[in-house]
Write a protein that holds these residues in place. Structure first.
Motif, PDB file in Angstrom:
ATOM      1  N   ARG A  88       0.815  -1.221   0.000  1.00 52.21           N
ATOM      2  CA  ARG A  88       0.000   0.000   0.000  1.00 52.21           C
ATOM      3  C   ARG A  88       0.845   1.266   0.000  1.00 52.21           C
ATOM      4  O   ARG A  88       0.538   2.229  -0.676  1.00 52.21           O
ATOM      5  CB  ARG A  88      -0.922  -0.002   1.230  1.00 52.21           C
ATOM      6  CG  ARG A  88      -1.576   1.334   1.529  1.00 52.21           C
ATOM      7  CD  ARG A  88      -3.033   1.335   1.206  1.00 52.21           C
ATOM      8  NE  ARG A  88      -3.623   2.635   1.248  1.00 52.21           N
ATOM      9  CZ  ARG A  88      -4.400   3.079   2.213  1.00 52.21           C
ATOM     10  NH1 ARG A  88      -4.684   2.318   3.234  1.00 52.21           N
ATOM     11  NH2 ARG A  88      -4.930   4.274   2.130  1.00 52.21           N
ATOM     12  N   HIS A  89       1.930   1.263   0.791  1.00 53.19           N
ATOM     13  CA  HIS A  89       2.689   2.493   1.015  1.00 53.19           C
ATOM     14  C   HIS A  89       4.036   2.536   0.306  1.00 53.19           C
ATOM     15  O   HIS A  89       4.695   3.569   0.325  1.00 53.19           O
ATOM     16  CB  HIS A  89       2.895   2.705   2.521  1.00 53.19           C
ATOM     17  CG  HIS A  89       1.607   2.861   3.252  1.00 53.19           C
ATOM     18  ND1 HIS A  89       0.904   4.046   3.273  1.00 53.19           N
ATOM     19  CD2 HIS A  89       0.866   1.981   3.961  1.00 53.19           C
ATOM     20  CE1 HIS A  89      -0.205   3.886   3.981  1.00 53.19           C
ATOM     21  NE2 HIS A  89      -0.246   2.646   4.400  1.00 53.19           N
ATOM     22  N   GLY A  90       4.454   1.440  -0.295  1.00 54.48           N
ATOM     23  CA  GLY A  90       5.706   1.418  -1.041  1.00 54.48           C
ATOM     24  C   GLY A  90       6.932   1.334  -0.138  1.00 54.48           C
ATOM     25  O   GLY A  90       6.837   1.235   1.088  1.00 54.48           O
ATOM     26  N   ALA A  91       8.080   1.404  -0.783  1.00 51.38           N
ATOM     27  CA  ALA A  91       9.359   1.262  -0.087  1.00 51.38           C
ATOM     28  C   ALA A  91       9.582   2.349   0.959  1.00 51.38           C
ATOM     29  O   ALA A  91      10.343   2.157   1.906  1.00 51.38           O
ATOM     30  CB  ALA A  91      10.509   1.256  -1.087  1.00 51.38           C
ATOM     31  N   ALA A  92       8.912   3.476   0.820  1.00 53.59           N
ATOM     32  CA  ALA A  92       9.047   4.558   1.799  1.00 53.59           C
ATOM     33  C   ALA A  92       8.558   4.117   3.177  1.00 53.59           C
ATOM     34  O   ALA A  92       8.897   4.746   4.180  1.00 53.59           O
ATOM     35  CB  ALA A  92       8.277   5.785   1.337  1.00 53.59           C
ATOM     36  N   ALA A  93       7.780   3.030   3.245  1.00 56.16           N
ATOM     37  CA  ALA A  93       7.286   2.535   4.524  1.00 56.16           C
ATOM     38  C   ALA A  93       8.340   1.734   5.286  1.00 56.16           C
ATOM     39  O   ALA A  93       8.178   1.508   6.487  1.00 56.16           O
ATOM     40  CB  ALA A  93       6.047   1.667   4.310  1.00 56.16           C
ATOM     41  N   GLU A  94       9.399   1.315   4.624  1.00 55.88           N
ATOM     42  CA  GLU A  94      10.436   0.499   5.281  1.00 55.88           C
ATOM     43  C   GLU A  94      10.971   1.135   6.562  1.00 55.88           C
ATOM     44  O   GLU A  94      11.004   0.475   7.604  1.00 55.88           O
ATOM     45  CB  GLU A  94      11.588   0.205   4.323  1.00 55.88           C
ATOM     46  CG  GLU A  94      11.274  -0.817   3.275  1.00 55.88           C
ATOM     47  CD  GLU A  94      11.322  -2.257   3.767  1.00 55.88           C
ATOM     48  OE1 GLU A  94      11.676  -2.522   4.942  1.00 55.88           O
ATOM     49  OE2 GLU A  94      10.988  -3.126   2.957  1.00 55.88           O
TER      50      GLU A  94
ATOM     51  N   PRO B 110       0.578  -8.510  16.844  1.00 55.15           N
ATOM     52  CA  PRO B 110      -0.068  -7.285  16.367  1.00 55.15           C
ATOM     53  C   PRO B 110      -0.978  -7.594  15.181  1.00 55.15           C
ATOM     54  O   PRO B 110      -0.722  -8.533  14.420  1.00 55.15           O
ATOM     55  CB  PRO B 110       1.101  -6.405  15.921  1.00 55.15           C
ATOM     56  CG  PRO B 110       2.307  -6.992  16.536  1.00 55.15           C
ATOM     57  CD  PRO B 110       2.021  -8.451  16.724  1.00 55.15           C
ATOM     58  N   LEU B 111      -2.023  -6.815  15.047  1.00 56.11           N
ATOM     59  CA  LEU B 111      -2.919  -6.924  13.900  1.00 56.11           C
ATOM     60  C   LEU B 111      -2.514  -5.851  12.901  1.00 56.11           C
ATOM     61  O   LEU B 111      -2.246  -4.715  13.293  1.00 56.11           O
ATOM     62  CB  LEU B 111      -4.363  -6.723  14.353  1.00 56.11           C
ATOM     63  CG  LEU B 111      -4.841  -7.648  15.469  1.00 56.11           C
ATOM     64  CD1 LEU B 111      -6.219  -7.223  15.949  1.00 56.11           C
ATOM     65  CD2 LEU B 111      -4.845  -9.087  15.012  1.00 56.11           C
ATOM     66  N   ALA B 112      -2.484  -6.207  11.649  1.00 58.06           N
ATOM     67  CA  ALA B 112      -2.105  -5.226  10.633  1.00 58.06           C
ATOM     68  C   ALA B 112      -2.908  -5.466   9.368  1.00 58.06           C
ATOM     69  O   ALA B 112      -3.060  -6.604   8.931  1.00 58.06           O
ATOM     70  CB  ALA B 112      -0.610  -5.310  10.329  1.00 58.06           C
ATOM     71  N   GLY B 113      -3.414  -4.378   8.834  1.00 61.60           N
ATOM     72  CA  GLY B 113      -4.102  -4.421   7.552  1.00 61.60           C
ATOM     73  C   GLY B 113      -3.225  -3.786   6.497  1.00 61.60           C
ATOM     74  O   GLY B 113      -2.023  -4.047   6.438  1.00 61.60           O
ATOM     75  N   ARG B 114      -3.811  -2.872   5.730  1.00 59.51           N
ATOM     76  CA  ARG B 114      -3.048  -2.192   4.687  1.00 59.51           C
ATOM     77  C   ARG B 114      -2.679  -0.764   5.074  1.00 59.51           C
ATOM     78  O   ARG B 114      -1.965  -0.093   4.355  1.00 59.51           O
ATOM     79  CB  ARG B 114      -3.836  -2.193   3.382  1.00 59.51           C
ATOM     80  CG  ARG B 114      -4.013  -3.588   2.809  1.00 59.51           C
ATOM     81  CD  ARG B 114      -4.826  -3.622   1.529  1.00 59.51           C
ATOM     82  NE  ARG B 114      -4.659  -2.522   0.631  1.00 59.51           N
ATOM     83  CZ  ARG B 114      -3.756  -2.460  -0.355  1.00 59.51           C
ATOM     84  NH1 ARG B 114      -2.932  -3.448  -0.529  1.00 59.51           N
ATOM     85  NH2 ARG B 114      -3.703  -1.412  -1.137  1.00 59.51           N
ATOM     86  N   SER B 115      -3.181  -0.294   6.231  1.00 62.91           N
ATOM     87  CA  SER B 115      -2.904   1.099   6.579  1.00 62.91           C
ATOM     88  C   SER B 115      -2.444   1.314   8.010  1.00 62.91           C
ATOM     89  O   SER B 115      -2.015   2.407   8.342  1.00 62.91           O
ATOM     90  CB  SER B 115      -4.145   1.954   6.315  1.00 62.91           C
ATOM     91  OG  SER B 115      -5.214   1.505   7.113  1.00 62.91           O
ATOM     92  N   SER B 116      -2.533   0.293   8.869  1.00 70.68           N
ATOM     93  CA  SER B 116      -2.187   0.518  10.271  1.00 70.68           C
ATOM     94  C   SER B 116      -1.799  -0.783  10.958  1.00 70.68           C
ATOM     95  O   SER B 116      -1.995  -1.870  10.427  1.00 70.68           O
ATOM     96  CB  SER B 116      -3.361   1.162  11.003  1.00 70.68           C
ATOM     97  OG  SER B 116      -4.483   0.309  10.970  1.00 70.68           O
ATOM     98  N   VAL B 117      -1.267  -0.608  12.168  1.00 67.01           N
ATOM     99  CA  VAL B 117      -0.886  -1.726  13.024  1.00 67.01           C
ATOM    100  C   VAL B 117      -1.578  -1.517  14.365  1.00 67.01           C
ATOM    101  O   VAL B 117      -1.564  -0.413  14.912  1.00 67.01           O
ATOM    102  CB  VAL B 117       0.648  -1.777  13.218  1.00 67.01           C
ATOM    103  CG1 VAL B 117       1.043  -2.857  14.209  1.00 67.01           C
ATOM    104  CG2 VAL B 117       1.349  -1.976  11.881  1.00 67.01           C
TER     105      VAL B 117
END
Length: 109
Positions: free
Chosen positions: A13-19, A46-53
């Motif tokens: 969802r967020h690309g490599a910038a999320a690393e 932890p629970l994680a979707g496409r936008s949060s943890v």
């Protein structure tokens, strides 16, 4: 902290910038738990979707969650919604919008 599938969803969802955000997640989570006096339940994944943890924990004996969003605007909008709902769902939401990269600290979720 996150399993490979959860990390992959967030990166998709967020690309490599999320690393860097994902790499700093344990440190950020620890700091927020201390700030909001939350004892984290690290035995539960932890629970994680496409936008949060979302990480479970307890504060003063009550169950709470810490929700961290990669997108600060998403976190601000969600915190505002929780504040509008009031207690108990919005407990701690007021501090959420001011914490960079943090979502909500909500009771009883």
């Amino acid at each position: 902290m996150l399993d490979a599938a959860a990390r992959a969803r967030l990166l998709a969802r967020h690309g490599a910038a999320a690393e860097p955000w994902l790499d700093a997640l344990p440190t950020r989570l620890s700091a927020l738990a201390e700030r909001w006096w939350v004892a984290l339940d690290l035995a539960s994944p932890p629970l994680a979707g496409r936008s949060s943890v979302v990480v479970r924990g307890h504060r003063d004996g009550a169950p709470v969650v810490l929700k961290l969003a990669l997108d600060p605007q998403h976190a601000r909008v969600e915190a505002a919604a929780l504040r509008a709902w009031g207690e108990p769902a919005g407990a701690g939401a007021a501090g959420a919008a001011g914490a960079a990269g943090a979502g909500t600290a909500g009771a009883g979720t």
